[in-house]
Design a protein around this motif. Structure first.
Motif, PDB file in Angstrom:
ATOM      1  N   ASP A 143      12.927  -1.743  -4.691  1.00  0.00           N
ATOM      2  CA  ASP A 143      12.332  -0.560  -4.927  1.00  0.00           C
ATOM      3  C   ASP A 143      12.666   0.403  -3.666  1.00  0.00           C
ATOM      4  OD1 ASP A 143      11.550  -1.118  -7.206  1.00  0.00           O
ATOM      5  OD2 ASP A 143       9.378  -1.617  -6.655  1.00  0.00           O
ATOM      6  N   GLY A 144      13.522   0.121  -2.896  1.00  0.00           N
ATOM      7  CA  GLY A 144      14.214   0.792  -1.728  1.00  0.00           C
ATOM      8  C   GLY A 144      13.593   0.710  -0.443  1.00  0.00           C
ATOM      9  N   ALA A 145      12.547  -0.038  -0.261  1.00  0.00           N
ATOM     10  CA  ALA A 145      11.991  -0.112   1.196  1.00  0.00           C
ATOM     11  C   ALA A 145      13.181  -1.257   1.960  1.00  0.00           C
ATOM     12  CB  ALA A 145      10.819  -1.228   1.060  1.00  0.00           C
ATOM     13  N   SER A 146      13.279  -1.032   3.124  1.00  0.00           N
ATOM     14  CA  SER A 146      14.124  -1.725   4.133  1.00  0.00           C
ATOM     15  C   SER A 146      13.248  -2.437   5.207  1.00  0.00           C
ATOM     16  CB  SER A 146      15.200  -0.837   5.022  1.00  0.00           C
ATOM     17  OG  SER A 146      14.318   0.094   5.880  1.00  0.00           O
ATOM     18  N   ILE A 147      13.732  -3.502   5.849  1.00  0.00           N
ATOM     19  CA  ILE A 147      13.059  -4.272   6.825  1.00  0.00           C
ATOM     20  C   ILE A 147      12.623  -3.541   7.977  1.00  0.00           C
ATOM     21  CG2 ILE A 147      13.502  -6.110   8.536  1.00  0.00           C
ATOM     22  CD1 ILE A 147      15.305  -7.380   6.786  1.00  0.00           C
ATOM     23  N   GLU A 148      13.560  -2.480   8.160  1.00  0.00           N
ATOM     24  CA  GLU A 148      12.789  -1.554   9.135  1.00  0.00           C
ATOM     25  C   GLU A 148      11.786  -0.688   8.925  1.00  0.00           C
ATOM     26  OE1 GLU A 148      17.183  -2.554  10.095  1.00  0.00           O
ATOM     27  OE2 GLU A 148      16.231  -1.986   8.087  1.00  0.00           O
ATOM     28  N   ASP A 149      11.797  -0.249   7.747  1.00  0.00           N
ATOM     29  CA  ASP A 149      10.499   0.326   7.310  1.00  0.00           C
ATOM     30  C   ASP A 149       9.443  -0.469   7.168  1.00  0.00           C
ATOM     31  OD1 ASP A 149      11.826   2.757   6.176  1.00  0.00           O
ATOM     32  OD2 ASP A 149      12.311   1.784   4.323  1.00  0.00           O
ATOM     33  N   MET A 150       9.514  -1.812   6.683  1.00  0.00           N
ATOM     34  CA  MET A 150       8.567  -2.592   6.965  1.00  0.00           C
ATOM     35  C   MET A 150       7.937  -2.840   8.233  1.00  0.00           C
ATOM     36  SD  MET A 150       9.330  -5.305   3.895  1.00  0.00           S
ATOM     37  CE  MET A 150       9.697  -4.779   1.895  1.00  0.00           C
ATOM     38  N   LEU A 151       8.906  -3.207   9.234  1.00  0.00           N
ATOM     39  CA  LEU A 151       8.367  -3.513  10.809  1.00  0.00           C
ATOM     40  C   LEU A 151       7.370  -2.116  11.065  1.00  0.00           C
ATOM     41  CD1 LEU A 151      11.789  -4.856  12.043  1.00  0.00           C
ATOM     42  CD2 LEU A 151       9.543  -5.854  12.262  1.00  0.00           C
ATOM     43  N   ARG A 152       8.118  -0.932  10.779  1.00  0.00           N
ATOM     44  CA  ARG A 152       7.192  -0.009  11.332  1.00  0.00           C
ATOM     45  C   ARG A 152       5.718   0.059  10.625  1.00  0.00           C
ATOM     46  NH1 ARG A 152      10.549   3.437   9.526  1.00  0.00           N
ATOM     47  NH2 ARG A 152       9.385   4.536   7.897  1.00  0.00           N
ATOM     48  N   TRP A 153       6.088   0.168   9.393  1.00  0.00           N
ATOM     49  CA  TRP A 153       4.601  -0.166   8.603  1.00  0.00           C
ATOM     50  C   TRP A 153       3.612  -1.065   9.067  1.00  0.00           C
ATOM     51  CZ3 TRP A 153       7.219   0.129   3.221  1.00  0.00           C
ATOM     52  CH2 TRP A 153       7.738   1.355   3.030  1.00  0.00           C
ATOM     53  N   SER A 154       4.349  -2.344   9.523  1.00  0.00           N
ATOM     54  CA  SER A 154       3.550  -3.256   9.869  1.00  0.00           C
ATOM     55  C   SER A 154       2.826  -3.152  11.210  1.00  0.00           C
ATOM     56  CB  SER A 154       4.276  -4.726  10.015  1.00  0.00           C
ATOM     57  OG  SER A 154       4.602  -5.065   8.496  1.00  0.00           O
ATOM     58  N   LYS A 155       3.461  -2.306  12.038  1.00  0.00           N
ATOM     59  CA  LYS A 155       2.917  -2.099  13.390  1.00  0.00           C
ATOM     60  C   LYS A 155       1.774  -1.171  13.541  1.00  0.00           C
ATOM     61  CE  LYS A 155       7.261  -3.225  15.493  1.00  0.00           C
ATOM     62  NZ  LYS A 155       8.481  -2.915  16.330  1.00  0.00           N
ATOM     63  N   GLY A 156       1.743  -0.312  12.293  1.00  0.00           N
ATOM     64  CA  GLY A 156       0.467   0.635  12.263  1.00  0.00           C
ATOM     65  C   GLY A 156      -0.589  -0.004  11.428  1.00  0.00           C
ATOM     66  N   HIS A 157      -1.749   0.919  11.263  1.00  0.00           N
ATOM     67  CA  HIS A 157      -2.968   0.658  10.452  1.00  0.00           C
ATOM     68  C   HIS A 157      -2.408   0.772   8.987  1.00  0.00           C
ATOM     69  CE1 HIS A 157      -6.050   0.615  13.547  1.00  0.00           C
ATOM     70  NE2 HIS A 157      -5.367   1.741  14.095  1.00  0.00           N
ATOM     71  N   PRO A 158      -2.905   0.228   7.851  1.00  0.00           N
ATOM     72  CA  PRO A 158      -2.703   0.175   6.729  1.00  0.00           C
ATOM     73  C   PRO A 158      -2.806   1.340   6.162  1.00  0.00           C
ATOM     74  CG  PRO A 158      -4.810  -1.107   7.148  1.00  0.00           C
ATOM     75  CD  PRO A 158      -4.040  -0.995   8.364  1.00  0.00           C
ATOM     76  N   LEU A 159      -2.259   1.967   5.390  1.00  0.00           N
ATOM     77  CA  LEU A 159      -2.177   3.337   4.640  1.00  0.00           C
ATOM     78  C   LEU A 159      -2.925   3.311   3.194  1.00  0.00           C
ATOM     79  CD1 LEU A 159      -1.961   6.396   5.534  1.00  0.00           C
ATOM     80  CD2 LEU A 159       0.654   6.069   4.282  1.00  0.00           C
ATOM     81  N   PHE A 160      -4.121   3.430   3.291  1.00  0.00           N
ATOM     82  CA  PHE A 160      -5.052   3.206   1.909  1.00  0.00           C
ATOM     83  C   PHE A 160      -4.552   4.409   1.025  1.00  0.00           C
ATOM     84  CE2 PHE A 160      -7.897   1.308   5.197  1.00  0.00           C
ATOM     85  CZ  PHE A 160      -7.542  -0.103   4.864  1.00  0.00           C
ATOM     86  N   PRO A 161      -4.493   4.143  -0.236  1.00  0.00           N
ATOM     87  CA  PRO A 161      -4.309   5.126  -1.273  1.00  0.00           C
ATOM     88  C   PRO A 161      -5.566   5.926  -1.494  1.00  0.00           C
ATOM     89  CG  PRO A 161      -3.282   3.292  -1.793  1.00  0.00           C
ATOM     90  CD  PRO A 161      -4.056   2.875  -0.816  1.00  0.00           C
ATOM     91  N   LYS A 162      -6.850   5.440  -1.341  1.00  0.00           N
ATOM     92  CA  LYS A 162      -8.056   5.751  -1.910  1.00  0.00           C
ATOM     93  C   LYS A 162      -8.874   5.556  -0.774  1.00  0.00           C
ATOM     94  CE  LYS A 162      -7.051   5.555  -6.854  1.00  0.00           C
ATOM     95  NZ  LYS A 162      -7.405   4.796  -8.275  1.00  0.00           N
TER      96      LYS A 162
ATOM     97  N   LEU B 274       0.723  -1.036   0.087  1.00  0.00           N
ATOM     98  CA  LEU B 274      -0.150  -0.022  -0.092  1.00  0.00           C
ATOM     99  C   LEU B 274       0.754   1.245   0.068  1.00  0.00           C
ATOM    100  CD1 LEU B 274      -2.793  -1.107   2.596  1.00  0.00           C
ATOM    101  CD2 LEU B 274      -2.954  -0.723   0.062  1.00  0.00           C
ATOM    102  N   ARG B 275       1.964   1.273   0.724  1.00  0.00           N
ATOM    103  CA  ARG B 275       3.159   2.541   0.826  1.00  0.00           C
ATOM    104  C   ARG B 275       3.679   2.620  -0.607  1.00  0.00           C
ATOM    105  NH1 ARG B 275       3.502   5.071   5.980  1.00  0.00           N
ATOM    106  NH2 ARG B 275       2.187   3.822   7.668  1.00  0.00           N
ATOM    107  N   LEU B 276       4.118   1.379  -1.025  1.00  0.00           N
ATOM    108  CA  LEU B 276       5.163   1.397  -2.068  1.00  0.00           C
ATOM    109  C   LEU B 276       4.576   1.706  -3.288  1.00  0.00           C
ATOM    110  CD1 LEU B 276       7.717  -1.420  -0.869  1.00  0.00           C
ATOM    111  CD2 LEU B 276       8.223   1.123  -0.844  1.00  0.00           C
ATOM    112  N   TYR B 277       3.380   1.000  -3.456  1.00  0.00           N
ATOM    113  CA  TYR B 277       2.693   1.041  -5.021  1.00  0.00           C
ATOM    114  C   TYR B 277       1.310   1.665  -4.830  1.00  0.00           C
ATOM    115  CZ  TYR B 277       6.272  -2.276  -5.241  1.00  0.00           C
ATOM    116  OH  TYR B 277       7.724  -2.796  -5.083  1.00  0.00           O
ATOM    117  N   PRO B 278       1.168   2.975  -4.181  1.00  0.00           N
ATOM    118  CA  PRO B 278      -0.086   3.719  -4.124  1.00  0.00           C
ATOM    119  C   PRO B 278      -1.091   3.600  -5.293  1.00  0.00           C
ATOM    120  CG  PRO B 278       1.577   5.129  -4.101  1.00  0.00           C
ATOM    121  CD  PRO B 278       2.320   3.826  -3.999  1.00  0.00           C
ATOM    122  N   ASP B 279      -0.405   3.620  -6.555  1.00  0.00           N
ATOM    123  CA  ASP B 279      -1.309   3.872  -7.674  1.00  0.00           C
ATOM    124  C   ASP B 279      -1.742   2.608  -8.268  1.00  0.00           C
ATOM    125  OD1 ASP B 279      -0.836   6.523  -7.715  1.00  0.00           O
ATOM    126  OD2 ASP B 279       1.004   6.554  -8.766  1.00  0.00           O
ATOM    127  N   SER B 280      -1.416   1.327  -7.681  1.00  0.00           N
ATOM    128  CA  SER B 280      -2.033   0.015  -8.003  1.00  0.00           C
ATOM    129  C   SER B 280      -3.608   0.213  -7.779  1.00  0.00           C
ATOM    130  CB  SER B 280      -1.043  -0.863  -7.441  1.00  0.00           C
ATOM    131  OG  SER B 280      -1.635  -2.134  -7.827  1.00  0.00           O
TER     132      SER B 280
END
Length: 244
Positions: free
Chosen positions: A180-199, A130-136
């Protein structure tokens, strides 16, 4: 798959032993709810070691209860298929073999209901997507497989909705996310929060991007008592971006 970029993890490249990343997937007797927790019928996994996606593994397990028709229509595993399968604990043991450094799953909160990974966090590739490919248009692993042109072996990637094949596709998706530039640390942080919906997925602004919705509507979402907490979190996120 080539050499992993340094964005994978700042610590992995200081280690003498390869980092073991394990993508898991599960198939079940049905969708868990408050009245019925359901049970596993298949577990699968696919490892990434030193930047290389491996061969998926899977195991049918005996849930000791009937499989719902809806579940059979999705994964096509029947009661006869699992009647003489090993117990669920055997499948969970397979997922833990080798003491992986990190576990990943697409929509990890579903898999976490059945596999606790010894208390470890299962990193969610869906939230990362959801974070990396918001236009999908969609963010399922199989949709992204084709949209991103993932270089998978079709024999190993099919059929969809089987634990080994889905874990294999998600492992290739994970590899692409690192590229595409994501790190494990990024994904850990994103996983602990709510999903960030593009729309926005409901109401009069259905299909609009969150940044195109007026502040009044965002405040209405936050103030609506029975609104999904994840939707409220998205509204708060976008108000914060606007300095509100």
């Amino acid at each position: 798959m080539g050499t992993p970029p340094r964005s994978w993890s700042a610590t992995s490249f200081r280690r003498r032993t390869p980092m073991l990343l394990r993508v898991i997937d599960t198939e079940t007797t049905g969708i868990p709810d408050e009245d019925d927790g359901h049970a596993l019928v298949e577990v699968g996994c696919c490892d990434i070691v030193d930047g290389v996606v491996g061969t998926p593994r899977s195991m049918l397990v005996n849930p000791r209860r009937p499989i719902s028709v809806g579940a059979m229509a999705t994964h096509h595993i029947t009661d006869d298929d699992v009647e003489n399968a090993p117990p669920i604990d055997a499948g969970l043991k397979m997922l833990m073999e080798g003491n992986p450094d990190y576990f990943f799953a697409h929509k990890a909160e579903f898999d976490e209901q059945f596999f606790g990974a010894g208390g470890a966090t299962i990193i969610c590739t869906w939230k990362a997507a959801l974070r990396l490919y918001p236009d999908s248009e969609r963010h399922t692993n199989q949709y992204l497989r084709y949209e991103l042109g993932l270089d998978v072996d079709r024999v190993l990637a099919d059929p969809p909705h089987r634990a080994g094949a889905d874990a294999y596709v998600t492992a290739h998706l994970l590899h692409r996310m690192f590229d595409d530039g994501a790190s494990i640390e990024d994904m850990l942080r994103w996983s602990k929060g709510h999903p960030l919906f593009p729309k926005i997925g409901f109401g009069k602004h259905f299909g609009k991007r969150w940044e195109d919705v007026d502040i009044g509507y965002l405040n209405w979402i936050i103030g609506t008592e029975d609104m999904d907490p994840a939707v409220k979190a998205n509204a708060r996120h976008h108000l914060k971006l606007r300095g509100r």
